[in-house]
Design an enzyme around this catalytic site. Structure first.
Site, mmCIF file in Angstrom:
data_model
loop_
_atom_site.group_PDB
_atom_site.id
_atom_site.type_symbol
_atom_site.label_atom_id
_atom_site.label_comp_id
_atom_site.label_asym_id
_atom_site.label_seq_id
_atom_site.Cartn_x
_atom_site.Cartn_y
_atom_site.Cartn_z
ATOM 1 N N ARG A 110 -1.165 0.052 -5.443
ATOM 2 C CA ARG A 110 -2.041 -0.643 -4.508
ATOM 3 C C ARG A 110 -1.239 -1.691 -3.747
ATOM 4 O O ARG A 110 -0.360 -2.346 -4.320
ATOM 5 C CB ARG A 110 -3.134 -1.327 -5.322
ATOM 6 C CG ARG A 110 -4.157 -2.125 -4.539
ATOM 7 C CD ARG A 110 -5.097 -1.230 -3.812
ATOM 8 N NE ARG A 110 -6.324 -1.888 -3.427
ATOM 9 C CZ ARG A 110 -7.175 -1.357 -2.548
ATOM 10 N NH1 ARG A 110 -6.922 -0.193 -1.982
ATOM 11 N NH2 ARG A 110 -8.286 -1.978 -2.246
ATOM 12 N N THR A 131 -9.151 7.119 4.398
ATOM 13 C CA THR A 131 -8.308 7.463 3.250
ATOM 14 C C THR A 131 -8.175 8.974 3.113
ATOM 15 O O THR A 131 -8.833 9.716 3.820
ATOM 16 C CB THR A 131 -8.926 6.918 1.931
ATOM 17 O OG1 THR A 131 -9.079 5.540 2.045
ATOM 18 C CG2 THR A 131 -8.140 7.206 0.706
ATOM 19 N N THR A 184 -4.083 5.669 0.894
ATOM 20 C CA THR A 184 -4.798 5.123 2.047
ATOM 21 C C THR A 184 -3.970 4.106 2.809
ATOM 22 O O THR A 184 -2.975 3.593 2.286
ATOM 23 C CB THR A 184 -6.091 4.424 1.545
ATOM 24 O OG1 THR A 184 -6.915 4.105 2.653
ATOM 25 C CG2 THR A 184 -5.789 3.157 0.777
ATOM 26 N N GLU A 215 -6.358 2.043 4.397
ATOM 27 C CA GLU A 215 -7.664 1.370 4.507
ATOM 28 C C GLU A 215 -8.453 1.879 5.715
ATOM 29 O O GLU A 215 -8.948 2.975 5.652
ATOM 30 C CB GLU A 215 -7.508 -0.144 4.536
ATOM 31 C CG GLU A 215 -8.662 -0.983 4.014
ATOM 32 C CD GLU A 215 -10.090 -0.564 4.236
ATOM 33 O OE1 GLU A 215 -10.577 0.276 3.467
ATOM 34 O OE2 GLU A 215 -10.756 -1.118 5.139
ATOM 35 N N GLU A 260 -5.155 -3.302 4.144
ATOM 36 C CA GLU A 260 -5.823 -3.308 2.829
ATOM 37 C C GLU A 260 -6.319 -4.691 2.417
ATOM 38 O O GLU A 260 -7.238 -4.803 1.593
ATOM 39 C CB GLU A 260 -4.857 -2.771 1.768
ATOM 40 C CG GLU A 260 -5.520 -1.989 0.664
ATOM 41 C CD GLU A 260 -6.074 -0.656 1.157
ATOM 42 O OE1 GLU A 260 -7.266 -0.415 0.956
ATOM 43 O OE2 GLU A 260 -5.319 0.127 1.770
ATOM 44 N N SER A 278 -11.988 1.160 -4.363
ATOM 45 C CA SER A 278 -13.018 2.088 -4.859
ATOM 46 C C SER A 278 -12.434 3.457 -5.156
ATOM 47 O O SER A 278 -13.174 4.386 -5.518
ATOM 48 C CB SER A 278 -14.111 2.254 -3.803
ATOM 49 O OG SER A 278 -14.686 1.025 -3.511
ATOM 50 N N GLY A 310 -13.243 7.432 1.600
ATOM 51 C CA GLY A 310 -14.542 6.905 2.023
ATOM 52 C C GLY A 310 -14.873 5.495 1.586
ATOM 53 O O GLY A 310 -16.045 5.171 1.438
HETATM 54 N N1 GLU Z 1 -9.641 0.545 1.073
HETATM 55 C C1 GLU Z 1 -10.458 1.489 0.395
HETATM 56 C C2 GLU Z 1 -10.374 1.336 -1.080
HETATM 57 O O1 GLU Z 1 -9.365 1.053 -1.596
HETATM 58 C C3 GLU Z 1 -10.046 2.872 0.717
HETATM 59 C C4 GLU Z 1 -10.128 3.085 2.169
HETATM 60 C C5 GLU Z 1 -11.235 3.936 2.533
HETATM 61 O O2 GLU Z 1 -11.420 4.987 1.933
HETATM 62 O O3 GLU Z 1 -11.923 3.559 3.460
HETATM 63 O O4 GLU Z 1 -11.321 1.503 -1.740
#
Ligand code: GLU
Length: 576
Positions: free
Chosen positions: A102, A391, A409, A411, A430, A453, A473
């Site tokens: 991450r 993502t 991803t 983000e 992110e 997520s 997503g």
């Molecule tokens: N930033 C999101 C996460 O880490 C993922 C990005 C996305 O799927 O929009 O959960």
């Protein structure tokens, strides 16, 4: 918005050529066979994985090859400017590993980094700036995966991606549409405009796009390994690109970046053993809590609408807890054991009315269900932050039974919008996954990873691999993974049907998010009888990818039949 000068035509010409000579790929969203298998959203990426498997590489090698290729063909979802979470099953050791790579907050971050005069800054303004960029983790993650569990070098696994970046690939409608949506953001940054816009407008579908700068960046990784990214010229170019756009990142931030090997979240559901991603992704915990709540119902005996009502209510409760408690475990003492406890799930289940949708759910109290007595951090905030919905997820298995489930991803679509000049990749945004203000566990802090997520999952039955699932997503990732498992296990759908079914995403907000075509359907009307109601602006939700390990020894790779321009499922030896 300030208008920046148009890129020089020479840059455009060197990055992009129009050509109709490359063959169009015919995508197949489902494939069954033996040997290795792969499902991604991009045909060249799936082909890259198969090429590596055919050369004797294992699932980890092939996953990195596919991911690197997605960085070329799906650059608005993922890339070396971002980060991700990889779940790996090592067949020989019968062990599940997770690699957290991450993005991390630079040392300059404080809890007020997104405040101005005590107020939260405008979200979109922060996104399209260096302030949103975290230290990228992807390259370090790939390095750890290859070094520990792969069998090939960076040079070998990056070769297919370098080829695609050099020769080009054909832009499809989806790609062109994403650029269109981001024209304003991309126009702010000259290197981005040069690569993805022509005269300020999105490249039309059918254009062949080459990215020689990204090919160069990959070649430098192939030659110099992880150091070529986190120090030296490429690191300097990233720091300069961020700091020229209101960010504050240093070469030391890059040099200090570490991936983390973390113990997976293990949960059980109706005879399956599920392994998912632990914090700082909230995915594994939230999916497990919701399934634990659902496990108390005999869903198979219920009409579909009644079962789906319970799915939505379980998701709402899990999200109330997720929003209140979960954040980077190196900064926050989150009550994970309590949240995963089956007795706690039973307590949460008592709040569900099988006949009536509930309103906004408060967080529960998992602390009595913790197996330690550490001082609890009680929830202070229980709000939904703005989160992207982008993502990519990919999944690969090999002939020896190794499996990778990998979500990664940058983000938002197009991340921060900043392409690193000379290197052809977009930097993430992110850091906007942090809550902009506190008090809340997920506030920004130096060296902290924002709550994610992402929910790459591997499921087993009787000790044998059963299926994998994952999705893009943003926060809808959790509901897509949860709903697909529910569709497959409880509603008895085939995996392709489970993946393709309309998504319903209840995240303890004002209304459930749904996809175009759902309102007015018989399924919607049946659910409305219990008071479920829908967001007024339906949008496509997460393009998932899955593998199913069949009892006869074959594997079925499953990608999207319609979302994100249809996915690509391939197997090494197709069954006839
Ligand atoms: N930033 C999101 C996460 O880490 C993922 C990005 C996305 O799927 O929009 O959960």
């Amino acid at each position: 918005m300030t208008t920046l000068p148009r890129p020089a035509r020479t840059v455009l010409v060197s990055s992009i050529i129009l050509s109709l000579t490359l063959p169009a790929f015919a995508k197949t969203p489902v494939a069954t066979g033996t040997g290795g298998a792969v499902a991604t959203i991009s045909e060249p990426a799936s082909q890259a994985a198969i090429a590596i498997l055919n050369k004797g590489g294992n699932a980890v090698d092939a996953a990195v090859a596919a991911a690197a290729t997605l960085g070329v063909t799906d650059p608005f979802s993922c890339g070396i400017g971002g980060g991700g979470f990889m779940v790996i099953y090592l067949a020989k050791d019968k062990r599940v590993i997770t690699i957290d790579h991450r993005e991390t907050a630079p040392a300059s971050f404080t809890p007020s980094v997104f405040l101005k005069d005590g107020k939260e800054m405008d979200f979109e303004t922060v996104v399209a700036s260096g302030r949103s960029v975290g230290v990228p983790g992807t390259v370090r993650g790939w390095h750890e995966a290859l070094d520990r569990y792969g069998s090939m070098s960076f040079k070998q696994v990056l070769a297919p991606a370098i080829d695609v970046a050099t020769k080009g690939f054909k832009v499809n409608d989806n790609f062109s549409h994403l650029v269109q949506e981001n024209e304003a953001k991309f126009a702010k940054f000259p290197a981005t405009a040069a690569l993805y816009l022509r005269n300020g407008k999105a490249l039309p579908a059918g254009t062949t796009l080459r990215n020689p700068d990204l090919a160069k960046a990959y070649r430098e990784l192939a030659a110099g390994g992880v150091k070529a990214f986190y120090s030296g010229k490429m690191a300097r170019a990233m720091v300069d690109a961020v700091n020229a756009n209101s960010g504050n990142i240093t070469l030391a931030d890059l040099a200090n970046y570490e991936a983390r090997l973390r113990q997976s979240v293990h949960s059980t559901y109706r005879g399956y053993d599920l392994y998912g991603m632990p914090l700082p992704s909230s995915g594994g915990v939230a999916v497990a809590e919701a399934l634990n709540i659902l496990e108390g119902y005999d869903l198979k005996s219920l009409p579909r609408a009644k079962a789906e009502h319970l799915y939505l209510e379980a998701s709402r409760l899990a999200f109330a807890d997720r929003n209140a408690y979960l954040a980077d475990p190196e900064f926050v003492d989150a009550p994970v054991a309590g949240l995963l406890n089956k007795d706690y799930a039973a307590r949460r289940r008592e709040l569900i009315n099988p006949e009536q949708a509930s309103a906004h759910a408060p967080a529960g109290d998992p602390y009595p269900f913790q197996d330690d007595v550490s001082v609890p951090l009680r929830p202070n905030a229980n709000k939904l932050i703005a989160e992207g919905a982008h993502t990519t997820h990919l999944t690969v298995s090999d002939k020896d039974g190794n499996i990778v489930s990998y979500t990664y991803t940058i983000e938002s679509w197009g991340g921060s919008g900043i392409v690193v000049p000379g290197y052809g990749f977009l930097l993430n945004n992110e850091m906007t996954d942090f809550d902009f203000s506190g008090p809340a566990p997920n506030v920004p802090e130096a060296g902290k990873r924002p709550r994610s997520s992402m929910s790459p999952t591997i499921a087993f039955k009787n000790g044998k691999p059963a299926f994998t699932i994952g999705s893009p997503g943003g926060a809808t990732i959790i509901t897509t993974v949860l709903q697909t498992i529910f569709n497959y296990v409880d509603l008895g759908m085939s995996m392709p049907d489970a993946v393709n079914a309309p998504r319903l995403s209840e995240r303890n907000g004002l209304a459930t998010d749904i996809e175009p075509g759902f309102p007015g359907s018989a399924q919607a009307q049946a659910l409305e009888k219990t008071g479920q109601h829908w967001n007024k602006t339906p949008e496509e939700i997460g393009a998932a990818n899955a593998l199913v390990f069949n009892p006869d020894g074959t594997v079925t790779a499953v990608s999207e039949g319609h979302r994100h321009g249809v996915g690509s499922a391939l197997v090494q030896k197709p069954a006839h």
